[in-house]
Design a protein around this motif. Structure first.
Motif, PDB file in Angstrom:
ATOM      1  N   ASN A 111       0.811  -1.222   0.000  1.00  0.00           N
ATOM      2  CA  ASN A 111       0.000   0.000   0.000  1.00  0.00           C
ATOM      3  C   ASN A 111       0.844   1.271   0.000  1.00  0.00           C
ATOM      4  O   ASN A 111       0.307   2.374   0.090  1.00  0.00           O
ATOM      5  N   ALA A 112       2.163   1.116  -0.101  1.00  0.00           N
ATOM      6  CA  ALA A 112       3.079   2.257   0.072  1.00  0.00           C
ATOM      7  C   ALA A 112       2.840   3.377  -0.932  1.00  0.00           C
ATOM      8  O   ALA A 112       2.980   4.562  -0.599  1.00  0.00           O
ATOM      9  N   SER A 113       2.479   3.045  -2.168  1.00  0.00           N
ATOM     10  CA  SER A 113       2.277   4.104  -3.168  1.00  0.00           C
ATOM     11  C   SER A 113       1.133   5.023  -2.760  1.00  0.00           C
ATOM     12  O   SER A 113       1.192   6.244  -2.956  1.00  0.00           O
ATOM     13  N   TYR A 114       0.096   4.450  -2.158  1.00  0.00           N
ATOM     14  CA  TYR A 114      -1.022   5.267  -1.658  1.00  0.00           C
ATOM     15  C   TYR A 114      -0.585   6.081  -0.443  1.00  0.00           C
ATOM     16  O   TYR A 114      -0.907   7.274  -0.324  1.00  0.00           O
ATOM     17  N   ILE A 115       0.169   5.461   0.446  1.00  0.00           N
ATOM     18  CA  ILE A 115       0.598   6.124   1.679  1.00  0.00           C
ATOM     19  C   ILE A 115       1.514   7.305   1.368  1.00  0.00           C
ATOM     20  O   ILE A 115       1.454   8.349   2.025  1.00  0.00           O
ATOM     21  N   ARG A 116       2.351   7.155   0.337  1.00  0.00           N
ATOM     22  CA  ARG A 116       3.279   8.234  -0.050  1.00  0.00           C
ATOM     23  C   ARG A 116       2.545   9.501  -0.481  1.00  0.00           C
ATOM     24  O   ARG A 116       3.118  10.589  -0.470  1.00  0.00           O
ATOM     25  N   GLU A 117       1.305   9.378  -0.862  1.00  0.00           N
ATOM     26  CA  GLU A 117       0.522  10.546  -1.246  1.00  0.00           C
ATOM     27  C   GLU A 117       0.186  11.421  -0.037  1.00  0.00           C
ATOM     28  O   GLU A 117      -0.220  12.575  -0.192  1.00  0.00           O
ATOM     29  N   HIS A 118       0.365  10.851   1.173  1.00  0.00           N
ATOM     30  CA  HIS A 118      -0.107  11.551   2.372  1.00  0.00           C
ATOM     31  C   HIS A 118       0.987  11.875   3.379  1.00  0.00           C
ATOM     32  O   HIS A 118       0.812  12.779   4.199  1.00  0.00           O
ATOM     33  N   ILE A 119       2.099  11.131   3.360  1.00  0.00           N
ATOM     34  CA  ILE A 119       3.143  11.389   4.356  1.00  0.00           C
ATOM     35  C   ILE A 119       4.500  11.499   3.665  1.00  0.00           C
ATOM     36  O   ILE A 119       4.706  10.966   2.576  1.00  0.00           O
ATOM     37  N   PRO A 120       5.464  12.200   4.296  1.00  0.00           N
ATOM     38  CA  PRO A 120       6.801  12.337   3.707  1.00  0.00           C
ATOM     39  C   PRO A 120       7.486  10.978   3.534  1.00  0.00           C
ATOM     40  O   PRO A 120       7.339  10.083   4.373  1.00  0.00           O
ATOM     41  N   GLU A 121       8.244  10.860   2.478  1.00  0.00           N
ATOM     42  CA  GLU A 121       8.966   9.617   2.173  1.00  0.00           C
ATOM     43  C   GLU A 121       9.908   9.226   3.311  1.00  0.00           C
ATOM     44  O   GLU A 121      10.042   8.049   3.656  1.00  0.00           O
ATOM     45  N   SER A 122      10.577  10.214   3.900  1.00  0.00           N
ATOM     46  CA  SER A 122      11.553   9.934   4.963  1.00  0.00           C
ATOM     47  C   SER A 122      10.885   9.272   6.169  1.00  0.00           C
ATOM     48  O   SER A 122      11.456   8.358   6.786  1.00  0.00           O
ATOM     49  N   ILE A 123       9.675   9.715   6.510  1.00  0.00           N
ATOM     50  CA  ILE A 123       8.964   9.139   7.645  1.00  0.00           C
ATOM     51  C   ILE A 123       8.485   7.724   7.311  1.00  0.00           C
ATOM     52  O   ILE A 123       8.580   6.807   8.134  1.00  0.00           O
ATOM     53  N   LEU A 124       8.007   7.545   6.097  1.00  0.00           N
ATOM     54  CA  LEU A 124       7.579   6.220   5.662  1.00  0.00           C
ATOM     55  C   LEU A 124       8.723   5.216   5.763  1.00  0.00           C
ATOM     56  O   LEU A 124       8.568   4.123   6.324  1.00  0.00           O
ATOM     57  N   GLU A 125       9.896   5.589   5.246  1.00  0.00           N
ATOM     58  CA  GLU A 125      11.045   4.685   5.255  1.00  0.00           C
ATOM     59  C   GLU A 125      11.538   4.412   6.674  1.00  0.00           C
ATOM     60  O   GLU A 125      12.017   3.321   6.978  1.00  0.00           O
ATOM     61  N   GLU A 126      11.403   5.414   7.539  1.00  0.00           N
ATOM     62  CA  GLU A 126      11.844   5.237   8.929  1.00  0.00           C
ATOM     63  C   GLU A 126      10.986   4.201   9.652  1.00  0.00           C
ATOM     64  O   GLU A 126      11.494   3.333  10.364  1.00  0.00           O
ATOM     65  N   TRP A 127       9.689   4.274   9.432  1.00  0.00           N
ATOM     66  CA  TRP A 127       8.806   3.291  10.065  1.00  0.00           C
ATOM     67  C   TRP A 127       9.094   1.883   9.550  1.00  0.00           C
ATOM     68  O   TRP A 127       9.099   0.913  10.317  1.00  0.00           O
ATOM     69  N   ILE A 128       9.331   1.755   8.271  1.00  0.00           N
ATOM     70  CA  ILE A 128       9.642   0.445   7.699  1.00  0.00           C
ATOM     71  C   ILE A 128      10.961  -0.088   8.253  1.00  0.00           C
ATOM     72  O   ILE A 128      11.084  -1.280   8.587  1.00  0.00           O
ATOM     73  N   ILE A 145       0.374   1.700  13.550  1.00  0.00           N
ATOM     74  CA  ILE A 145       0.491   2.514  12.343  1.00  0.00           C
ATOM     75  C   ILE A 145       0.226   1.682  11.089  1.00  0.00           C
ATOM     76  O   ILE A 145      -0.539   2.071  10.208  1.00  0.00           O
ATOM     77  N   PHE A 146       0.841   0.509  11.024  1.00  0.00           N
ATOM     78  CA  PHE A 146       0.623  -0.363   9.862  1.00  0.00           C
ATOM     79  C   PHE A 146      -0.825  -0.823   9.789  1.00  0.00           C
ATOM     80  O   PHE A 146      -1.428  -0.859   8.716  1.00  0.00           O
ATOM     81  N   ARG A 147      -1.375  -1.183  10.951  1.00  0.00           N
ATOM     82  CA  ARG A 147      -2.774  -1.641  10.978  1.00  0.00           C
ATOM     83  C   ARG A 147      -3.711  -0.561  10.459  1.00  0.00           C
ATOM     84  O   ARG A 147      -4.587  -0.830   9.626  1.00  0.00           O
ATOM     85  N   GLU A 148      -3.540   0.661  10.937  1.00  0.00           N
ATOM     86  CA  GLU A 148      -4.452   1.745  10.563  1.00  0.00           C
ATOM     87  C   GLU A 148      -4.297   2.147   9.096  1.00  0.00           C
ATOM     88  O   GLU A 148      -5.282   2.453   8.429  1.00  0.00           O
ATOM     89  N   TRP A 149      -3.053   2.159   8.586  1.00  0.00           N
ATOM     90  CA  TRP A 149      -2.871   2.499   7.175  1.00  0.00           C
ATOM     91  C   TRP A 149      -3.445   1.414   6.269  1.00  0.00           C
ATOM     92  O   TRP A 149      -4.063   1.718   5.237  1.00  0.00           O
TER      93      TRP A 149
END
Length: 349
Positions: free
Chosen positions: A189-206, A308-312
């Motif tokens: 689902n990352a492509s959808y999530i990237r529309e809403h949050i900064p890439e740096s934060i997304l990668e940090e959580w992963i 976070i993963f559950r909610e996204w």
């Protein structure tokens, strides 16, 4: 009545299509048609459901759907009842036996599940009756510190009682596999999530999720060494019910499983994290959680961004509550990173 509504909606849709009204109007009528069809299905289902419960001495005056396959039945001369659908008779039976044995032991902070009338099958679900616990207007919530303390204490009391019970054919809970699957879905689902949050934060959580899973795999023995019990498996706030008399009850045992109690406390900790001002300090205030402060498996697991993963992943399907998911992902990022850095220091000692 619903036949009339359906007929009107179909007629409107036909007229709009034939005269070429704008797409907005067309969409409105499509929604009307879907609502009418849903009403039709629900009306038919409730009629069939009512026909199945003729064995009750009193016919329900009202039947209200609470959520999913859960209904509240109210009567003129009988206390209200909950009617709930289960995916299998075995699942119902396990929960019925569990709640019965809990009461026998002295744990009365839950409902009774009735074996009479017999559960019945409808549309692939098994329906049975459950005691209705009148709720308090003062609902349980994790935003309240005294509620959080009381919830953890109730969970501990449940485990202490469950230690005395043996249930056959309980599923064995595997936290590692569950979280691997959740991370994989989050990546999808990352492509959808990237529309809403900064890439740096997304990668940090992963990155923290991968660190957590690697540590969990390394220290799996630390989980296995704790004795198994019956865990609740779903420590969400809505499964803690504040009753009318003020006492707190534990409800909804759909996800009970065989596992160490650590798994429930880990889930409970993850549920309350978004409500703590300073998670790195406050999470250890709860004795049930603090007991695992030196357990490396628990420490690695606590860094996993399960909420976070559950909610996204849920948001991707429903497109609902973006503001809440944004808050726990972005606004709470710094305080959660403080906790994760503390966890990394603790496991390195």
């Amino acid at each position: 009545m619903y036949q009339d509504t359906l007929a009107v909606s179909q007629d409107l849709l036909f007229q709009i299509n034939s005269v070429g009204f704008v797409h907005l109007r067309h969409s409105v009528c499509q929604r009307m048609l879907r609502k009418a069809m849903t009403f039709s299905r629900n009306y038919s289902f409730k009629n069939r459901l009512l026909s199945k419960i003729k064995t009750l001495k009193s016919r329900p005056e009202r039947m209200k759907r609470l959520q999913g396959n859960v209904y509240l039945l109210t009567f003129k001369n009988h206390p209200p009842l909950i009617l709930k659908g289960f995916t299998s008779r075995e699942k119902w039976y396990r929960q019925q036996v569990l709640t019965f044995l809990l009461k026998q032991i002295g744990f009365d902070r839950t409902y009774s599940m009735y074996s009479e009338p017999e559960p019945f099958r409808l549309d692939g679900m098994w329906y049975s009756f459950i005691e209705f616990l009148p709720p308090s207007a003062n609902k349980f919530n994790f935003a309240n510190e005294s509620n959080r303390i009381e919830g953890a204490q109730l969970l501990e009391a449940f485990h202490n009682s469950a230690d005395q019970i043996s249930l056959p054919s309980l599923p064995v809970y595997n936290q590692l596999n569950k979280w691997r699957d959740r991370l994989a879905l989050f990546r999808q689902n990352a492509s959808y999530i990237r529309e809403h949050i900064p890439e740096s934060i997304l990668e940090e959580w992963i990155a923290w999720a991968e660190w957590s899973l690697k540590g969990l795999e390394t220290y799996q023995k630390e989980i296995d060494q704790e004795a198994d019990t019956i865990i609740h498996g779903d420590c969400a706030h809505h499964n803690f019910l504040r009753k009318e008399d003020g006492t707190l009850a534990l409800i909804d045992f759909d996800l009970i499983a065989k596992a160490p109690r650590m798994i429930d406390y880990l889930q409970y900790a993850n549920r309350i994290l978004p409500h703590l001002d300073d998670p790195s300090k406050e999470v250890w205030k709860y004795p049930q959680i603090a007991a695992y402060k030196k357990n490396p498996a628990f420490l690695y697991a606590l860094a996993y961004p399960s909420d976070i993963f559950r909610e996204w992943n849920l948001l991707f399907k429903t497109r609902f509550r973006l503001d809440h998911v944004w808050k726990i992902t972005v606004e709470d990022f710094e305080k959660r990173m403080e906790l994760n850095k503390q966890l990394a220091q603790l496991v390195s000692k």
